[in-house]
Design a protein around this motif. Structure first.
Motif, short mmCIF file in Angstrom:
data_model
loop_
_atom_site.label_atom_id
_atom_site.label_comp_id
_atom_site.label_asym_id
_atom_site.label_seq_id
_atom_site.Cartn_x
_atom_site.Cartn_y
_atom_site.Cartn_z
N ASP A 178 0.80 -1.21 0.00
CA ASP A 178 0.00 0.00 0.00
C ASP A 178 0.84 1.27 0.00
N GLY A 179 1.89 1.28 0.80
CA GLY A 179 2.71 2.49 0.89
C GLY A 179 3.64 2.63 -0.31
N TRP A 180 4.08 3.86 -0.54
CA TRP A 180 5.04 4.13 -1.61
C TRP A 180 6.47 4.11 -1.08
N VAL A 181 6.63 4.64 0.13
CA VAL A 181 7.95 4.69 0.77
C VAL A 181 7.81 4.05 2.14
N THR A 182 8.69 3.15 2.46
CA THR A 182 8.65 2.53 3.78
C THR A 182 10.02 2.67 4.44
N PHE A 183 10.17 2.09 5.63
CA PHE A 183 11.41 2.27 6.37
C PHE A 183 11.82 0.95 7.01
N ILE A 184 13.12 0.83 7.29
CA ILE A 184 13.61 -0.29 8.09
C ILE A 184 14.55 0.27 9.16
N THR A 185 14.62 -0.44 10.27
CA THR A 185 15.54 -0.04 11.34
C THR A 185 16.53 -1.16 11.64
N ASP A 186 16.47 -2.22 10.81
CA ASP A 186 17.30 -3.41 11.09
C ASP A 186 18.00 -3.90 9.82
N SER A 187 18.54 -2.94 9.05
CA SER A 187 19.25 -3.33 7.82
C SER A 187 20.37 -4.31 8.15
N PRO A 188 20.48 -5.42 7.39
CA PRO A 188 21.56 -6.38 7.66
C PRO A 188 22.94 -5.81 7.38
N LYS A 189 23.02 -4.70 6.63
CA LYS A 189 24.31 -4.03 6.50
C LYS A 189 24.15 -2.60 6.99
N PRO A 190 25.18 -2.07 7.65
CA PRO A 190 25.06 -0.74 8.24
C PRO A 190 24.97 0.34 7.15
N PRO A 191 24.40 1.51 7.49
CA PRO A 191 23.71 1.81 8.74
C PRO A 191 22.33 1.15 8.80
N PRO A 192 21.82 0.88 10.02
CA PRO A 192 20.60 0.07 10.16
C PRO A 192 19.32 0.77 9.73
N GLU A 193 19.27 2.11 9.87
CA GLU A 193 18.02 2.83 9.59
C GLU A 193 18.02 3.38 8.16
N ARG A 194 16.99 3.01 7.41
CA ARG A 194 16.91 3.42 6.01
C ARG A 194 15.46 3.66 5.60
N ILE A 195 15.28 4.43 4.55
CA ILE A 195 13.98 4.49 3.88
C ILE A 195 14.16 3.87 2.50
N THR A 196 13.06 3.37 1.95
CA THR A 196 13.16 2.71 0.64
C THR A 196 11.83 2.80 -0.10
N PHE A 197 11.91 2.93 -1.43
CA PHE A 197 10.72 2.74 -2.25
C PHE A 197 10.24 1.30 -2.06
N THR A 198 8.95 1.10 -2.18
CA THR A 198 8.39 -0.24 -2.11
C THR A 198 8.40 -0.87 -3.50
N LEU A 199 8.22 -2.19 -3.54
CA LEU A 199 8.20 -2.89 -4.83
C LEU A 199 7.13 -2.36 -5.79
N PRO A 200 5.90 -2.07 -5.32
CA PRO A 200 4.92 -1.54 -6.27
C PRO A 200 5.37 -0.24 -6.95
N VAL A 201 6.09 0.61 -6.23
CA VAL A 201 6.58 1.86 -6.83
C VAL A 201 7.68 1.55 -7.85
N ILE A 202 8.62 0.69 -7.49
CA ILE A 202 9.68 0.32 -8.43
C ILE A 202 9.07 -0.28 -9.69
N ASN A 203 8.09 -1.15 -9.52
CA ASN A 203 7.51 -1.86 -10.67
C ASN A 203 6.50 -1.02 -11.45
N SER A 204 6.22 0.19 -10.99
CA SER A 204 5.35 1.11 -11.73
C SER A 204 6.14 2.07 -12.62
N ALA A 205 7.46 2.05 -12.53
CA ALA A 205 8.28 2.99 -13.29
C ALA A 205 8.19 2.73 -14.79
N SER A 206 8.40 3.80 -15.57
CA SER A 206 8.48 3.65 -17.04
C SER A 206 9.72 2.87 -17.44
#
Length: 266
Positions: A178-206
């Motif tokens: 549902d969301g366009w941008v989400t976040f994680i606080t437990d990235s397996p590689k540092p730094p742990p806190e990140r924001i990211t586009f979601t798959l639906p947004v990536i897959n909607s690109a031209s």
């Protein structure tokens, strides 16, 4: 080029003899997409990632592109960002500013970076809100088949584990619909806190371009592109499959060394 324009259902695959050849081809491809988008819409909305990607875009800062690209029409976003200060060594914004944005005449107000003074969750919410405003004014297009933003180009790298943006294997954010941008606080590689586009947004690109170099990523490239049955299905890079857009892989020979060439048609 070692192997150009080969296709399977995982998109177009371009394999390059050297990093220099790859970056030459990448700059040409981005410049072409920019020209087509500006002609059609009057703007070019492009989302960047971090890692070695920005360095491989460096030829855009050189002749002829530094003069021929309509930089004033570019709007810059990030497909993922580390929640750190903008001047921090881990910042994707800093990477892009130092390697690209400071070298070409992009309008400063067209550069949409995250709010680095809030939590990861708030930064993701703020970033999505900003994109929603730009969709309303059609700086960013909207998908014909969902309410997702339709970026003109999303540029991604890929890790040896097959992650793209900050979408890591087995992470719950892969299921965000549902969301366009989400976040994680437990990235397996540092730094742990990140924001990211979601798959639906990536897959909607031209257009989606995935740039992968180096032998350490050859197995992940094989799983992401070849017909490997259920083995590759959980790989985030394999979940990149634009619904109506075009997917192109830019690889060097080491990254492509485990691909099954028999699966491609020229």
């Amino acid at each position: 080029m070692a192997f150009s324009g080969a296709r399977n259902e995982r998109g177009e695959v371009r394999i390059h003899e050297s990093l220099d050849e790859l970056s030459t081809d990448l700059a040409y491809h981005i410049a072409e997409l920019s020209e087509a988008s500006v002609k059609e819409r009057g703007v070019f909305a492009i989302a960047l990632s971090g890692g070695s990607l920005v360095g491989l875009m460096g030829k855009l800062c050189e002749a002829p592109y530094n003069k021929t690209v309509d930089w004033a029409k570019w709007y810059i976003f990030w497909a993922d960002e580390r929640v750190v200060a903008k001047n921090h060594a881990d910042s994707n914004y800093k990477l892009a500013k130092d390697g690209l944005l400071s070298k070409v005449p992009i309008v400063p107000s067209h550069v949409h970076s995250i709010n680095d003074s809030v939590s990861a969750e708030q930064a993701a919410d703020d970033y999505e809100f900003g994109i929603r405003q730009l969709v309303k004014t059609r700086v960013v297009s909207v998908s014909e088949i969902s309410d997702c933003p339709k970026f003109d180009l999303i540029l991604l790298g890929m890790g040896p584990d097959g992650h793209v943006a900050s979408l890591f294997p087995t992470h719950s954010v892969l299921n965000e619909r549902d969301g366009w941008v989400t976040f994680i606080t437990d990235s397996p590689k540092p730094p742990p806190e990140r924001i990211t586009f979601t798959l639906p947004v990536i897959n909607s690109a031209s257009n989606v371009v995935v740039v992968v170099t180096g032998e350490s990523k050859a197995e992940a490239v094989h799983l992401a592109i070849d017909d490997v049955g259920p083995d590759g299905l959980s790989l985030p890079a394999r979940m990149v499959q634009p619904t109506k857009g075009k997917l192109v892989w830019f690889l060097d020979k080491p990254a492509a060394s485990k691909l099954d060439r028999s699966q491609f048609s020229e």
